[in-house]
Design a protein around this motif. Structure first.
Motif, mmCIF file in Angstrom:
data_model
loop_
_atom_site.group_PDB
_atom_site.id
_atom_site.type_symbol
_atom_site.label_atom_id
_atom_site.label_comp_id
_atom_site.label_asym_id
_atom_site.label_seq_id
_atom_site.Cartn_x
_atom_site.Cartn_y
_atom_site.Cartn_z
ATOM 1 N N GLN A 164 -3.049 12.433 -0.733
ATOM 2 C CA GLN A 164 -1.725 11.801 -0.731
ATOM 3 C C GLN A 164 -0.693 12.723 -0.104
ATOM 4 N N VAL A 192 -0.981 12.576 3.692
ATOM 5 C CA VAL A 192 -0.439 11.350 4.284
ATOM 6 C C VAL A 192 1.087 11.359 4.250
ATOM 7 N N TYR A 209 2.430 4.729 -5.846
ATOM 8 C CA TYR A 209 1.692 5.992 -5.879
ATOM 9 C C TYR A 209 1.156 6.330 -7.266
ATOM 10 N N ASN A 269 -2.117 6.556 13.431
ATOM 11 C CA ASN A 269 -2.535 6.221 12.067
ATOM 12 C C ASN A 269 -2.371 4.714 11.843
ATOM 13 N N LYS A 329 -3.154 2.924 9.227
ATOM 14 C CA LYS A 329 -2.814 2.524 7.865
ATOM 15 C C LYS A 329 -1.313 2.550 7.629
ATOM 16 N N ILE A 330 -0.600 3.399 8.356
ATOM 17 C CA ILE A 330 0.851 3.485 8.213
ATOM 18 C C ILE A 330 1.474 2.548 9.231
ATOM 19 N N SER A 372 0.839 -1.194 0.000
ATOM 20 C CA SER A 372 0.000 0.000 0.000
ATOM 21 C C SER A 372 0.871 1.240 0.000
ATOM 22 N N GLN A 373 0.305 2.350 -0.428
ATOM 23 C CA GLN A 373 1.025 3.610 -0.450
ATOM 24 C C GLN A 373 1.467 4.010 0.951
ATOM 25 N N GLU A 374 0.576 3.842 1.910
ATOM 26 C CA GLU A 374 0.879 4.268 3.278
ATOM 27 C C GLU A 374 2.039 3.471 3.869
ATOM 28 N N CYS A 375 1.994 2.161 3.706
ATOM 29 C CA CYS A 375 3.040 1.315 4.286
ATOM 30 C C CYS A 375 4.381 1.497 3.586
#
Length: 219
Positions: free
Chosen positions: A173, A176, A107, A196, A198-199, A62-65
């Motif tokens: 984005q 984040v 991304y 957070n 998600k991160i 994922s983008q967050e991780c």
């Protein structure tokens, strides 16, 4: 369109490594895409030791991780022409090439992780990925990491990514990425990053120590 991979003289590729990688991302020809996989860790004589990522690990593509952990190790990467073209616009010297491609792919395109491995990662000497994973050694590494809180930091990578691609990113984005890039600026920023969900990192252990580092880092 072309496809690319990084080769390391210490590693051994299985015959189907490139074919599988290319086939996984072929359908994403019009967007930046990459394939990565698990690693079979072997000794100097190519005797099997273990898989780098166990079945218990929850790999997050994922983008967050991707902002806090890179699981797309360079020796397993296969990526397309679109990803190369974007990456060539700016390749920071102080940031790992695999981590940079990982961010760009997730991304602006697609990243695919394979639980199987088609590469033998040779462990010897002080290999970063092939070190001792015993409880005591793990704790020693974690404690040593506090001495280098300002070195190889994910926040610096996030700042570079934000500066490079600011105009191509959505407001959400940017928000984040900024939470990671500028978390040191205030106590409030730290708290927001800590809560957070998600991160996060792939294992409880790494995620726990990451959050400890957030708390203990200098503002």
């Amino acid at each position: 369109s072309g496809y690319y991979a990084f080769a390391d003289q210490d590693d051994v590729w299985l015959e189907n490594k490139l074919v599988i990688g290319v086939n996984k991302i072929r359908v994403y020809e019009n967007i930046p895409a990459f394939y990565c996989s698990n690693l079979k860790v072997v000794d100097e004589n190519l005797n099997y030791i273990r898989m780098l990522h166990s079945e218990k690990e929850n790999i997050h593509m994922s983008q967050e991780c991707a902002l806090v952990e890179n699981i797309s190790y360079g020796c397993t990467l296969v990526f397309n022409q679109k990803l190369r073209e974007i990456a060539e616009k700016n390749i920071p010297e102080h940031i790992s090439h695999d981590g940079w491609l990982n961010l760009i792919g997730l991304y602006f395109g697609k990243g695919i992780y394979d639980e199987e491995s088609y590469i033998l990662y040779r462990q010897h000497g002080n290999n970063v990925l092939g070190g001792d994973r015993s409880f005591i050694n793990t704790w020693r590494k974690r404690m040593r990491s506090f001495r280098n809180l300002n070195i190889h930091s994910r926040d610096i990578e996030a700042q570079e990514f934000l500066e490079t691609f600011y105009m191509e990113l959505s407001p959400q984005q940017i928000q984040v990425i900024s939470s990671v890039a500028f978390y040191r600026n205030s106590i409030l920023n730290k708290l927001c990053l800590l809560v957070n969900k998600k991160i996060k990192m792939t294992t409880f252990d790494r995620d726990f120590w990451y959050r400890v580092r957030i708390i203990c880092s200098n503002i």
